[in-house]
Design a protein around this motif. Structure first.
Motif, PDB file in Angstrom:
ATOM      1  N   PHE A 254      18.316  53.004  46.110  1.00  0.00           N
ATOM      2  CA  PHE A 254      19.089  53.647  45.132  1.00  0.00           C
ATOM      3  C   PHE A 254      18.480  54.716  44.291  1.00  0.00           C
ATOM      4  N   ARG A 255      19.263  55.947  44.265  1.00  0.00           N
ATOM      5  CA  ARG A 255      18.541  57.191  43.608  1.00  0.00           C
ATOM      6  C   ARG A 255      19.669  57.440  42.541  1.00  0.00           C
ATOM      7  N   GLY A 256      19.167  58.132  41.504  1.00  0.00           N
ATOM      8  CA  GLY A 256      20.049  58.779  40.672  1.00  0.00           C
ATOM      9  C   GLY A 256      19.404  59.856  39.730  1.00  0.00           C
ATOM     10  N   VAL A 257      20.213  60.517  39.020  1.00  0.00           N
ATOM     11  CA  VAL A 257      19.493  61.805  38.013  1.00  0.00           C
ATOM     12  C   VAL A 257      20.314  61.656  36.837  1.00  0.00           C
ATOM     13  N   GLY A 258      19.639  61.636  35.655  1.00  0.00           N
ATOM     14  CA  GLY A 258      20.304  61.764  34.259  1.00  0.00           C
ATOM     15  C   GLY A 258      20.009  62.968  33.813  1.00  0.00           C
ATOM     16  N   THR A 259      20.834  63.673  33.240  1.00  0.00           N
ATOM     17  CA  THR A 259      20.911  64.803  32.338  1.00  0.00           C
ATOM     18  C   THR A 259      20.974  64.288  30.881  1.00  0.00           C
ATOM     19  N   ARG A 260      19.969  64.626  30.240  1.00  0.00           N
ATOM     20  CA  ARG A 260      19.983  64.265  28.921  1.00  0.00           C
ATOM     21  C   ARG A 260      21.125  64.654  27.962  1.00  0.00           C
ATOM     22  N   ARG A 261      21.609  63.622  27.115  1.00  0.00           N
ATOM     23  CA  ARG A 261      22.989  63.868  26.651  1.00  0.00           C
ATOM     24  C   ARG A 261      22.322  64.427  25.138  1.00  0.00           C
TER      25      ARG A 261
ATOM     26  N   MET B  80      11.420  64.051  33.737  1.00  0.00           N
ATOM     27  CA  MET B  80      10.493  62.692  33.988  1.00  0.00           C
ATOM     28  C   MET B  80      11.251  62.016  35.305  1.00  0.00           C
ATOM     29  N   HIS B  81      10.238  61.306  35.951  1.00  0.00           N
ATOM     30  CA  HIS B  81      10.551  60.658  37.271  1.00  0.00           C
ATOM     31  C   HIS B  81      10.012  59.212  37.204  1.00  0.00           C
ATOM     32  N   LEU B  82      10.586  58.553  37.562  1.00  0.00           N
ATOM     33  CA  LEU B  82       9.983  56.968  37.697  1.00  0.00           C
ATOM     34  C   LEU B  82      10.875  56.536  39.022  1.00  0.00           C
ATOM     35  N   TYR B  83       9.645  56.235  39.832  1.00  0.00           N
ATOM     36  CA  TYR B  83      10.124  55.724  41.206  1.00  0.00           C
ATOM     37  C   TYR B  83       9.654  54.360  41.454  1.00  0.00           C
ATOM     38  N   HIS B  84      10.525  53.600  41.922  1.00  0.00           N
ATOM     39  CA  HIS B  84      10.287  51.999  42.243  1.00  0.00           C
ATOM     40  C   HIS B  84       9.622  51.462  41.107  1.00  0.00           C
ATOM     41  N   PRO B  85       9.891  51.253  39.803  1.00  0.00           N
ATOM     42  CA  PRO B  85       9.317  50.497  38.960  1.00  0.00           C
ATOM     43  C   PRO B  85       9.326  48.848  39.201  1.00  0.00           C
ATOM     44  N   GLN B  86       8.409  48.241  39.030  1.00  0.00           N
ATOM     45  CA  GLN B  86       8.135  46.737  39.476  1.00  0.00           C
ATOM     46  C   GLN B  86       9.218  46.114  38.893  1.00  0.00           C
ATOM     47  N   PRO B  87      10.004  45.225  39.519  1.00  0.00           N
ATOM     48  CA  PRO B  87      11.149  44.398  39.082  1.00  0.00           C
ATOM     49  C   PRO B  87      10.522  43.242  38.541  1.00  0.00           C
ATOM     50  N   PHE B  88       9.649  42.500  38.902  1.00  0.00           N
ATOM     51  CA  PHE B  88       9.082  41.402  38.258  1.00  0.00           C
ATOM     52  C   PHE B  88      10.048  40.300  38.423  1.00  0.00           C
TER      53      PHE B  88
ATOM     54  N   LEU C  30      15.981  66.118  32.647  1.00  0.00           N
ATOM     55  CA  LEU C  30      16.250  65.538  33.679  1.00  0.00           C
ATOM     56  C   LEU C  30      15.375  64.079  33.705  1.00  0.00           C
ATOM     57  N   PHE C  31      16.073  63.139  33.929  1.00  0.00           N
ATOM     58  CA  PHE C  31      15.369  61.733  34.109  1.00  0.00           C
ATOM     59  C   PHE C  31      15.755  61.352  35.637  1.00  0.00           C
ATOM     60  N   VAL C  32      14.985  61.315  36.527  1.00  0.00           N
ATOM     61  CA  VAL C  32      15.252  60.927  38.042  1.00  0.00           C
ATOM     62  C   VAL C  32      14.626  59.507  38.196  1.00  0.00           C
ATOM     63  N   VAL C  33      15.287  58.615  38.391  1.00  0.00           N
ATOM     64  CA  VAL C  33      14.962  57.305  38.985  1.00  0.00           C
ATOM     65  C   VAL C  33      15.418  56.774  40.294  1.00  0.00           C
ATOM     66  N   GLN C  34      14.513  55.841  40.797  1.00  0.00           N
ATOM     67  CA  GLN C  34      14.781  55.330  42.318  1.00  0.00           C
ATOM     68  C   GLN C  34      14.162  53.879  42.189  1.00  0.00           C
ATOM     69  N   THR C  35      14.907  52.933  42.756  1.00  0.00           N
ATOM     70  CA  THR C  35      14.460  51.689  43.205  1.00  0.00           C
ATOM     71  C   THR C  35      14.998  51.139  44.668  1.00  0.00           C
ATOM     72  N   ASP C  36      14.574  50.289  45.197  1.00  0.00           N
ATOM     73  CA  ASP C  36      15.038  49.383  46.229  1.00  0.00           C
ATOM     74  C   ASP C  36      15.623  47.959  46.093  1.00  0.00           C
ATOM     75  N   ASN C  37      15.663  47.668  44.583  1.00  0.00           N
ATOM     76  CA  ASN C  37      16.104  46.464  44.169  1.00  0.00           C
ATOM     77  C   ASN C  37      17.260  46.361  43.551  1.00  0.00           C
ATOM     78  N   PRO C  38      18.787  46.006  44.144  1.00  0.00           N
ATOM     79  CA  PRO C  38      19.997  46.237  43.576  1.00  0.00           C
ATOM     80  C   PRO C  38      20.087  45.648  42.451  1.00  0.00           C
ATOM     81  N   ASP C  39      19.550  44.625  41.892  1.00  0.00           N
ATOM     82  CA  ASP C  39      19.406  43.963  40.411  1.00  0.00           C
ATOM     83  C   ASP C  39      19.123  44.886  39.502  1.00  0.00           C
ATOM     84  N   TYR C  40      17.898  45.511  39.811  1.00  0.00           N
ATOM     85  CA  TYR C  40      17.381  46.462  38.670  1.00  0.00           C
ATOM     86  C   TYR C  40      18.329  47.596  38.898  1.00  0.00           C
ATOM     87  N   TRP C  41      18.757  48.274  39.784  1.00  0.00           N
ATOM     88  CA  TRP C  41      19.681  49.184  39.792  1.00  0.00           C
ATOM     89  C   TRP C  41      21.022  49.010  39.137  1.00  0.00           C
TER      90      TRP C  41
END
Length: 255
Positions: free
Chosen positions: A211-218, A122-130, A158-169
């Motif tokens: 900010f980028r990261g990859v999570g492997t399912r526990r 699953m991939h989630l790129y730049h979710p809206q921080p509101f 794998l869960f791949v996430v990315q954002t440009d918002n440091p607070d959300y990160w």
């Protein structure tokens, strides 16, 4: 655009070339069925590992991934019909029979349409921080959402996430390790050094850090434990700040 042409966006090529019309695909899922786990083999006409793009925008990541990995099925969603129209047209013109697009929000889609252990990625790129605190409840990445990601991933998924918002990160890096073996990814993605998403390209052109990261399912965490864990973790009520607020407004005007 003519067959053989390469489209560009923000000065960068969009993955793939336009094919002759006889080679086009049909990638739109115009109406999702009643809630319940989707039959992926029926949707794609084959059995294959599944990649979900949760908030695909105009489809840049899904196009590139589907072209590079034809052995995988790709299902991408976004809550905005206008960007799904762009994404669908581009995938159709590139003959991507391993892609489907639908209009739906990520929370509802995961909760109501993705069965247990359904997806390899699953991939989630730049979710809206509101940025407005009154809209903080609309943020996608919550403990319940992450619990649904965990449930919907196959073992080792794998869960791949990315954002440009440091607070959300900061919030993500506190929440995700409860459900995943999580590692931050330094530098650009090797498969898309210019950017996996339109938002990433714009943010980088404006000098923002990505900010980028990859999570492997526990896999030691079962569904009941994940639900209990999700109920105990804080919601994303952080306050955002900084220059990316102006970028969000620019994006809204230039979709």
């Amino acid at each position: 655009m003519q067959p053989g042409d390469i489209e560009t966006e923000l000065g960068l090529p969009i993955p793939g070339r336009i094919l002759e019309e006889a080679e086009w695909a049909r990638t739109a899922v115009k109406r999702l069925p009643e809630p319940g786990p989707l039959d992926w083999a029926a949707i794609f006409g084959r059995q294959a590992p599944l990649v979900l793009d949760l908030g695909c925008g105009n489809g840049r990541f899904t196009l590139g991934s589907a072209l590079a990995r034809p052995e995988l099925n790709h299902f991408a969603i976004d809550v905005l019909p206008v960007v799904i129209r762009y994404a669908t047209r581009r995938a159709n013109q590139r003959g991507l029979h391993n892609v489907r697009f639908a209009v739906k929000d990520a929370q509802t889609f995961l909760r109501s349409y993705v069965g247990d252990a359904a997806a390899a990625e699953m991939h989630l790129y730049h979710p809206q921080p509101f940025h407005d605190p009154r809209e903080a409840h609309r943020r996608v990445v919550t403990p319940a959402f992450v619990g649904d990601v965990h449930r919907g991933l196959a073992p080792g998924g794998l869960f791949v996430v990315q954002t440009d918002n440091p607070d959300y990160w900061h919030y993500m890096t506190k929440i995700l390790p409860y459900f995943f073996v999580f590692e931050e990814h330094e530098g650009v993605w090797p498969d898309a050094p210019a950017g996996r998403s339109r938002r990433e390209i714009v943010a980088r052109q404006r000098g923002l850090h990505i900010f980028r990261g990859v999570g492997t399912r526990r896999d030691d965490l079962d569904h009941a434990e994940a639900l209990e864990l999700a109920a105990s973790l804080p919601e994303p009520r952080f306050r955002t700040r900084g220059p990316w607020i102006e970028l969000d407004r620019w994006e809204e005007r230039n979709r």
